[in-house]
Design a protein around this motif. Sequence first.
Motif, short mmCIF file in Angstrom:
data_model
loop_
_atom_site.label_atom_id
_atom_site.label_comp_id
_atom_site.label_asym_id
_atom_site.label_seq_id
_atom_site.Cartn_x
_atom_site.Cartn_y
_atom_site.Cartn_z
N ILE A 35 0.86 -1.18 0.00
CA ILE A 35 0.00 0.00 0.00
C ILE A 35 0.90 1.23 0.00
CG2 ILE A 35 -1.79 1.29 1.23
CD1 ILE A 35 -2.62 -1.36 2.52
N LYS A 36 0.76 2.08 -1.01
CA LYS A 36 1.70 3.18 -1.20
C LYS A 36 1.10 4.52 -0.78
CE LYS A 36 4.37 1.03 -4.93
NZ LYS A 36 3.87 -0.33 -4.69
N TYR A 37 1.93 5.27 -0.06
CA TYR A 37 1.61 6.64 0.33
C TYR A 37 2.66 7.54 -0.32
CZ TYR A 37 -1.03 4.18 3.97
OH TYR A 37 -1.89 3.35 4.64
N ILE A 38 2.22 8.40 -1.24
CA ILE A 38 3.16 9.17 -2.06
C ILE A 38 3.04 10.66 -1.75
CG2 ILE A 38 3.94 9.68 -4.40
CD1 ILE A 38 4.26 6.74 -3.59
N SER A 39 4.16 11.28 -1.50
CA SER A 39 4.19 12.71 -1.22
C SER A 39 3.91 13.52 -2.48
CB SER A 39 5.56 13.12 -0.67
OG SER A 39 5.68 14.52 -0.59
N ASN A 40 3.21 14.63 -2.30
CA ASN A 40 2.97 15.53 -3.43
C ASN A 40 3.72 16.84 -3.27
OD1 ASN A 40 1.54 16.73 -1.40
ND2 ASN A 40 -0.47 16.66 -2.42
N VAL A 41 4.75 16.84 -2.40
CA VAL A 41 5.56 18.05 -2.24
C VAL A 41 6.33 18.29 -3.53
CG1 VAL A 41 7.44 19.15 -0.97
CG2 VAL A 41 5.80 17.70 0.24
N GLY A 42 6.08 19.42 -4.14
CA GLY A 42 6.73 19.71 -5.42
C GLY A 42 8.00 20.51 -5.24
N ASN A 43 9.12 19.83 -5.31
CA ASN A 43 10.41 20.51 -5.17
C ASN A 43 11.45 19.64 -5.85
OD1 ASN A 43 12.94 21.46 -4.31
ND2 ASN A 43 12.10 22.22 -2.37
N GLU A 44 11.94 20.08 -6.97
CA GLU A 44 12.87 19.27 -7.76
C GLU A 44 14.22 19.06 -7.08
OE1 GLU A 44 14.63 22.91 -10.55
OE2 GLU A 44 13.29 21.41 -11.42
N ASN A 45 14.50 19.84 -6.03
CA ASN A 45 15.77 19.69 -5.32
C ASN A 45 15.71 18.66 -4.20
OD1 ASN A 45 17.45 21.85 -6.61
ND2 ASN A 45 15.75 23.10 -5.91
N LEU A 46 14.52 18.14 -3.90
CA LEU A 46 14.38 17.10 -2.89
C LEU A 46 14.76 15.74 -3.45
CD1 LEU A 46 10.92 18.09 -1.33
CD2 LEU A 46 13.19 18.44 -0.32
N ILE A 47 15.27 14.90 -2.58
CA ILE A 47 15.52 13.50 -2.92
C ILE A 47 14.62 12.70 -1.99
CG2 ILE A 47 17.25 11.67 -3.11
CD1 ILE A 47 19.38 13.91 -3.25
N ILE A 48 13.44 12.34 -2.45
CA ILE A 48 12.44 11.75 -1.58
C ILE A 48 12.58 10.22 -1.55
CG2 ILE A 48 9.98 11.54 -1.08
CD1 ILE A 48 9.53 14.17 -2.49
N PRO A 49 12.97 9.68 -0.38
CA PRO A 49 13.10 8.22 -0.28
C PRO A 49 11.74 7.57 -0.01
CG PRO A 49 13.68 9.22 1.80
CD PRO A 49 13.33 10.36 0.87
N THR A 50 11.69 6.28 -0.19
CA THR A 50 10.48 5.52 0.14
C THR A 50 10.80 4.53 1.25
OG1 THR A 50 9.59 5.70 -2.11
CG2 THR A 50 8.74 3.92 -0.73
N LEU A 51 10.04 4.64 2.34
CA LEU A 51 10.17 3.70 3.46
C LEU A 51 9.41 2.43 3.06
CD1 LEU A 51 11.06 3.15 6.40
CD2 LEU A 51 8.84 4.09 7.11
N VAL A 52 10.15 1.36 2.85
CA VAL A 52 9.55 0.11 2.36
C VAL A 52 9.40 -0.86 3.53
CG1 VAL A 52 9.73 -1.79 0.73
CG2 VAL A 52 10.62 0.47 0.10
N ILE A 53 8.17 -1.02 4.00
CA ILE A 53 7.86 -1.94 5.11
C ILE A 53 7.28 -3.21 4.51
CG2 ILE A 53 6.60 -2.25 7.27
CD1 ILE A 53 6.53 0.81 7.53
N ARG A 54 8.11 -4.21 4.36
CA ARG A 54 7.67 -5.46 3.74
C ARG A 54 6.96 -6.38 4.73
NH1 ARG A 54 12.61 -4.03 1.78
NH2 ARG A 54 12.74 -3.73 -0.49
#
Length: 358
Positions: A35-54
């Motif tokens: 189940i994915k929760y995706i940020s909509n913060v618009g900033n091309e200088n961010l490096i947005i990681p994904t916390l993967v809880i398997r």
Amino acid sequence: MLEIFYDEIILEALTGKVDCYMFYNMVFNTDLEGIKYISNVGNENLIIPTLVIRNKKEFDLLLTEYLAKALEFYDTDSFCEEIQNDFHMKAKTIMTLLFSNATMEDFQNPCAYLRRRIDFFDNKLDDKKFNSEILKSTVSASIKKGQINMETPYKLETVLTNEDDKAILPTIYFGISKDTAYIYSIQNKIVKEKSTFDKIVNRLLYKVNDGFDTKKDTYEEYGIGNLKDITPSFLYTANILLSMLKEYGINHIEVPSFLVERWNAKELYISYKEAKLKDVPDKIELITELRNEHERIQSNLTEKLLRVFRRLDFHHTGVSVKYLPFDPESSMVLDITEEDECSNQLLNETFKSNKMVR
């Protein structure tokens, strides 16, 4: 406690701000068992990681254990006064700051990350104290508890003393998990006015350059790969920590080169600053200057830290850099071997000393 993480931290991290009475600039996506929760913060200088809880069950058990350890470890005054008696906000602060020290790989494998962070609370090193003939002082390297906002629970503080005065060397933040030490940062303490002894020590520490060609190995010749641009006190304290790790039998070291959420925190701050300056005529120039300064500081911090350990590799036959950052992961990896020859007398004096304070 788990509701705080899932119902507050994960959702607030999508917005770039986590409310722990004071706001922390933090942004990450979450993949919770598909189940994915995706940020909509618009900033091309961010490096947005994904916390993967398997495996949520395993993750929950480890997060609960980490939180219990942290609540026991950190004193009340580690938290701002307004939340010192607020369990909810203290727990939320601990879990939020936990991920401010994660690498991209840690976000991909959070259970391994949590096991490591739990291990960090169990310090395994003794203090070290010895006399240095070269520095004309007694060297005291002490393991102390760190503050909650720093990279690790423990830090190494080194002080040089003579009969009349003392000099404080940089602090190293590190943690130990199983047979591996993780070294996150080396930081100078701000001293308003240096004493005569401070100045004497600073001059003597330049003896770390003995056995090294400072005229040949320069930025002009090797760019960021040069080994000249190190701070002697950083090199000396790192050498002390490696000697302590070796004495305890910790022969594998990782040096994380990039903590993604600390990068994002500054970028988010710049974005908020930009929004407030919308009517300022020189807004573009001011924001560009802030962003360039951020990139310069990050580059300097990363390169300087890695260069310290590459330089120790140069001087010690028993210190070996196995992997540079992003080859294949974002940490530098070193090994320490039992047999060692050192080309520098000052570093050798420190490394070979085995007088421990028990």
